[in-house]
Design an enzyme around this catalytic site. Sequence first.
Site, PDB file in Angstrom:
ATOM      1  N   GLU A   1       0.832  -1.196   0.000  1.00 23.80           N
ATOM      2  CA  GLU A   1       0.000   0.000   0.000  1.00 23.80           C
ATOM      3  C   GLU A   1       0.867   1.246   0.000  1.00 23.80           C
ATOM      4  O   GLU A   1       2.053   1.179   0.356  1.00 23.80           O
ATOM      5  CB  GLU A   1      -0.929   0.000   1.226  1.00 23.80           C
ATOM      6  CG  GLU A   1      -1.916  -1.154   1.227  1.00 23.80           C
ATOM      7  CD  GLU A   1      -2.922  -1.097   2.365  1.00 23.80           C
ATOM      8  OE1 GLU A   1      -3.777  -1.978   2.430  1.00 23.80           O
ATOM      9  OE2 GLU A   1      -2.845  -0.154   3.186  1.00 23.80           O
TER      10      GLU A   1
ATOM     11  N   SER B   1       7.226  -2.983   3.080  1.00 24.50           N
ATOM     12  CA  SER B   1       7.528  -4.311   3.615  1.00 24.50           C
ATOM     13  C   SER B   1       6.783  -4.607   4.916  1.00 24.50           C
ATOM     14  O   SER B   1       6.723  -5.758   5.343  1.00 24.50           O
ATOM     15  CB  SER B   1       9.040  -4.444   3.843  1.00 24.50           C
ATOM     16  OG  SER B   1       9.750  -4.318   2.626  1.00 24.50           O
TER      17      SER B   1
ATOM     18  N   THR C   1       2.057  -5.916  -9.619  1.00 26.29           N
ATOM     19  CA  THR C   1       2.466  -6.593 -10.844  1.00 26.29           C
ATOM     20  C   THR C   1       1.278  -7.329 -11.452  1.00 26.29           C
ATOM     21  O   THR C   1       0.518  -7.983 -10.730  1.00 26.29           O
ATOM     22  CB  THR C   1       3.592  -7.602 -10.546  1.00 26.29           C
ATOM     23  OG1 THR C   1       4.708  -6.898 -10.005  1.00 26.29           O
ATOM     24  CG2 THR C   1       4.028  -8.327 -11.809  1.00 26.29           C
TER      25      THR C   1
ATOM     26  N   GLU D   1       8.365 -16.827  -2.953  1.00 25.30           N
ATOM     27  CA  GLU D   1       8.419 -15.598  -3.748  1.00 25.30           C
ATOM     28  C   GLU D   1       9.852 -15.079  -3.827  1.00 25.30           C
ATOM     29  O   GLU D   1      10.318 -14.670  -4.900  1.00 25.30           O
ATOM     30  CB  GLU D   1       7.513 -14.538  -3.117  1.00 25.30           C
ATOM     31  CG  GLU D   1       7.527 -13.216  -3.875  1.00 25.30           C
ATOM     32  CD  GLU D   1       6.610 -12.173  -3.269  1.00 25.30           C
ATOM     33  OE1 GLU D   1       6.547 -11.054  -3.826  1.00 25.30           O
ATOM     34  OE2 GLU D   1       5.961 -12.461  -2.237  1.00 25.30           O
TER      35      GLU D   1
ATOM     36  N   LEU E   1      31.617  -2.725 -20.168  1.00 19.87           N
ATOM     37  CA  LEU E   1      32.400  -3.299 -21.255  1.00 19.87           C
ATOM     38  C   LEU E   1      31.786  -3.040 -22.627  1.00 19.87           C
ATOM     39  O   LEU E   1      32.454  -3.184 -23.641  1.00 19.87           O
ATOM     40  CB  LEU E   1      32.583  -4.808 -21.025  1.00 19.87           C
ATOM     41  CG  LEU E   1      33.428  -5.181 -19.801  1.00 19.87           C
ATOM     42  CD1 LEU E   1      33.417  -6.683 -19.571  1.00 19.87           C
ATOM     43  CD2 LEU E   1      34.857  -4.664 -19.930  1.00 19.87           C
TER      44      LEU E   1
ATOM     45  N   GLY F   1      30.812  -0.069 -23.326  1.00 17.14           N
ATOM     46  CA  GLY F   1      31.112   1.326 -23.589  1.00 17.14           C
ATOM     47  C   GLY F   1      29.833   2.128 -23.798  1.00 17.14           C
ATOM     48  O   GLY F   1      28.799   1.850 -23.188  1.00 17.14           O
TER      49      GLY F   1
ATOM     50  N   GLU G   1      17.328  -4.769   2.683  1.00 23.89           N
ATOM     51  CA  GLU G   1      17.552  -4.412   4.084  1.00 23.89           C
ATOM     52  C   GLU G   1      16.689  -5.280   5.000  1.00 23.89           C
ATOM     53  O   GLU G   1      17.146  -5.741   6.058  1.00 23.89           O
ATOM     54  CB  GLU G   1      17.244  -2.922   4.305  1.00 23.89           C
ATOM     55  CG  GLU G   1      18.240  -1.960   3.682  1.00 23.89           C
ATOM     56  CD  GLU G   1      18.118  -1.857   2.163  1.00 23.89           C
ATOM     57  OE1 GLU G   1      19.091  -1.422   1.521  1.00 23.89           O
ATOM     58  OE2 GLU G   1      17.043  -2.199   1.612  1.00 23.89           O
TER      59      GLU G   1
END
Length: 398
Positions: free
Chosen positions: A134, A139, A165, A249, A344, A346, A374
């Site tokens: 929400e 978390s 999602t 999950e 790599l 560039g 965290e």
Amino acid sequence: MLHNVLLEREIYASEEHRMMQDMIQDFIKNDMLDHIEEWEKNGMVSHEIWERAGALGLLCIDMPEQYGGSGLDFSYSSLFIEELGKEGITGPGFSLHSDIVAPYLLKYGTEAQKQKYLPAMATGKMITSLGMTEPSCGSDLKAIKTVAADKGDHYLVNGQKTFITNGYMSSMSIVAVKTNKGTEKEGVSLLIMESALEGFEKGMPFKKIGMKAQDTCELFFDNVKVPKENLLGKEGEGFKIMMEELPRERLTVALNAIGGAEGAIEKTIAYTSTRTAFKQPIAGFQNTQFKLAECATQLQVHQAFIDRCTLLLSDHKLTTESASMAKYSATEMHNKVVDECLQLFGGYGYMWDYPIARMYADNRVARIYAGTNEIMKILIARGLYKELFQERKARRRD
């Protein structure tokens, strides 16, 4: 390409796994890669790709055949997740649908709920989402404010969810709500909510830094009447159910990171083998060789751990601490690998037409969703100091 360096993974060594891998790779090549630009422009994939995945048996892979699934073990699901990750396919939220929502229904749903939803999910005709987060809480799932008031034969739901999602395309969502608000029985419950219900509205898909082809939106509930038979599990046990299912999950996020890192390395090997600078392939420079050697080593180490976690999940033995380690460590590794690989390339690595650029934008969110990294560290630490925390809790009760 990397098979010349990495040890063969026993988890995918069977003939059945190899056949599944070939089918998945053909599906990605023939049905998905050419549509990425269109999906990104639309902010979502097509319904057809969901139904195509369902027709191939790639949805709800480890659900029982009696409910429309393929009846295989989780290692086949993990293979699909990794193969999508290798090509940076983030548009269709297949894994959330098949590996998170479907298990909720299988483990905690009534027989009527399973029969109603799982077969439709397996075909791709029904797309699902999970409504937890929400605007006011991320978390901290106990802090949700969406309320379901008991009205006798139904619940009346009011509230809002965000960062969902599959939210815009989904026709059904499992939603976390507060029941018995303000009473001694107050707790979190889970409701199966179909988007056709009156008062259930969806916001437009968000414009995100990455994962542009995946529809992520808000869900709004304005006096939505939800039948009592749509309660998933028991009233007040929603938080417990969510905690029991979060390890799966988090492992799916780790698996996507493993696939993504492998794909990034493979694409970088191919690019540096043909791109020249100072009259030689970039691969001829020691810095290139050392950087990719470091990336391949980290990938190999994480593959071994994630394979072990996959087997534990298949045996219903994956702990919260191990899943947290997998999610935290694999996503950190994935971010570092893609960053090194982009360097790599560039200047071309910063161009959206190159898959490495999409990978760079797409993978950053993995350190945030399914519980921030965290939070993962907190969960790991709690496991390390389990006895200490238990003693403190006991003293507070006394």
